[in-house]
Design a protein around this motif. Structure first.
Motif, PDB file in Angstrom:
ATOM      1  N   UNK A 162      13.372  18.972  19.596  1.00  0.00           N
ATOM      2  CA  UNK A 162      13.143  20.138  18.492  1.00  0.00           C
ATOM      3  C   UNK A 162      13.980  20.153  17.263  1.00  0.00           C
ATOM      4  N   UNK A 163      14.112  18.808  16.752  1.00  0.00           N
ATOM      5  CA  UNK A 163      14.590  18.810  15.507  1.00  0.00           C
ATOM      6  C   UNK A 163      16.096  19.456  15.119  1.00  0.00           C
ATOM      7  N   UNK A 164      16.928  19.668  16.280  1.00  0.00           N
ATOM      8  CA  UNK A 164      18.256  20.095  16.162  1.00  0.00           C
ATOM      9  C   UNK A 164      19.026  18.849  15.891  1.00  0.00           C
ATOM     10  N   UNK A 165      18.657  17.578  16.145  1.00  0.00           N
ATOM     11  CA  UNK A 165      19.498  16.566  15.890  1.00  0.00           C
ATOM     12  C   UNK A 165      18.493  15.657  15.077  1.00  0.00           C
ATOM     13  N   UNK A 166      18.994  14.790  13.987  1.00  0.00           N
ATOM     14  CA  UNK A 166      18.510  13.609  13.301  1.00  0.00           C
ATOM     15  C   UNK A 166      18.630  12.374  14.365  1.00  0.00           C
ATOM     16  N   UNK A 167      18.120  11.473  13.833  1.00  0.00           N
ATOM     17  CA  UNK A 167      18.260  10.079  14.280  1.00  0.00           C
ATOM     18  C   UNK A 167      19.757   9.654  14.427  1.00  0.00           C
ATOM     19  N   UNK A 168      20.452   8.900  15.221  1.00  0.00           N
ATOM     20  CA  UNK A 168      21.684   8.779  15.366  1.00  0.00           C
ATOM     21  C   UNK A 168      22.027   7.753  14.043  1.00  0.00           C
ATOM     22  N   UNK A 169      23.317   7.946  13.792  1.00  0.00           N
ATOM     23  CA  UNK A 169      23.944   7.199  12.599  1.00  0.00           C
ATOM     24  C   UNK A 169      24.864   6.080  13.059  1.00  0.00           C
ATOM     25  N   UNK A 170      25.256   4.902  12.830  1.00  0.00           N
ATOM     26  CA  UNK A 170      26.144   4.267  13.070  1.00  0.00           C
ATOM     27  C   UNK A 170      27.551   4.594  12.977  1.00  0.00           C
ATOM     28  N   UNK A 171      28.236   4.375  14.035  1.00  0.00           N
ATOM     29  CA  UNK A 171      29.761   4.744  13.927  1.00  0.00           C
ATOM     30  C   UNK A 171      30.668   3.593  14.425  1.00  0.00           C
ATOM     31  N   UNK A 172      31.551   3.163  14.157  1.00  0.00           N
ATOM     32  CA  UNK A 172      32.539   2.254  14.848  1.00  0.00           C
ATOM     33  C   UNK A 172      32.509   2.682  16.052  1.00  0.00           C
ATOM     34  N   UNK A 173      32.632   1.521  17.106  1.00  0.00           N
ATOM     35  CA  UNK A 173      32.693   1.722  18.422  1.00  0.00           C
ATOM     36  C   UNK A 173      34.263   2.330  18.889  1.00  0.00           C
ATOM     37  N   UNK A 174      35.370   2.071  17.996  1.00  0.00           N
ATOM     38  CA  UNK A 174      36.632   2.617  18.157  1.00  0.00           C
ATOM     39  C   UNK A 174      37.076   3.933  17.303  1.00  0.00           C
TER      40      UNK A 174
END
Length: 190
Positions: A162-174
């Motif tokens: 429903x276009x509430x979220x965009x594609x995920x962005x990289x974030x460090x695992x920690x």
């Protein structure tokens, strides 16, 4: 006390802080939410994270007139938002409110799940407002961050439909859990 209720109070305090930091001249500026200026974002945030939160606890629909209301037209909107948040959080203080299901008008969900979704909206859109207005984002505890990450993980694909979220962005695992929740929701926390 219900753990999510504690996180709700924590996120409401941060939402109040962020709302009070929005300057009137910033309302017409763009936000990171596609096609929304800060005013549109703030109105959505105020409606669902305070009025919506209270209405869900009381098992009532959000009044139609509120869905079209420009909360920011009141120069003291941030104070009104803080007061409404306080009422909304108080409505969830009764343990019985957490029992059973709630009909949101878009579907029925267990009360605890509905509360978690709204707290996620409060925190994530609080981050959006903060990012658009040059403020620090919500400071949430490790417990609240972990709870928000779980909500985002469980609902990310639905929100993307429903276009509430965009594609995920990289974030460090920690990275802290809330930072990972923001990244999974398509927000770049950097």
């Amino acid at each position: 006390m219900n753990e999510m209720h504690q996180y709700m109070k924590e996120c409401a305090a941060e939402a109040t802080r962020i709302a009070r930091g929005v300057r009137p001249e910033q309302l017409s500026e763009p936000s990171r939410c596609t096609d929304w200026d800060v005013r549109t974002l703030v109105n959505h945030w105020v409606l669902y994270s305070s009025h919506g939160l209270e209405c869900r606890a009381l098992r009532r629909p959000i009044p139609d007139e509120l869905t079209k209301h420009d909360f920011t037209a009141d120069p003291d909107w941030a104070t009104a938002y803080a007061a409404q948040l306080e009422k909304a959080v108080a409505a969830w203080s009764d343990p019985a409110v957490w029992e059973g299901d709630i009909d949101s008008g878009f579907g029925v969900a267990p009360a605890a799940q509905m509360a978690a979704l709204i707290v996620k909206e409060m925190a994530v859109h609080g981050w959006d407002v903060a990012a658009a207005t040059g403020q620090p984002g919500p400071a949430v505890s490790a417990g609240a961050g972990a709870a928000l990450l779980r909500v985002v993980e469980e609902n990310a694909e639905l929100y993307r439909q429903y276009d509430g979220f965009a594609d995920p962005v990289e974030a460090p695992a920690d990275a802290p859990a809330f930072v990972r929740a923001l990244a999974l929701s398509g927000r770049d926390p950097r």
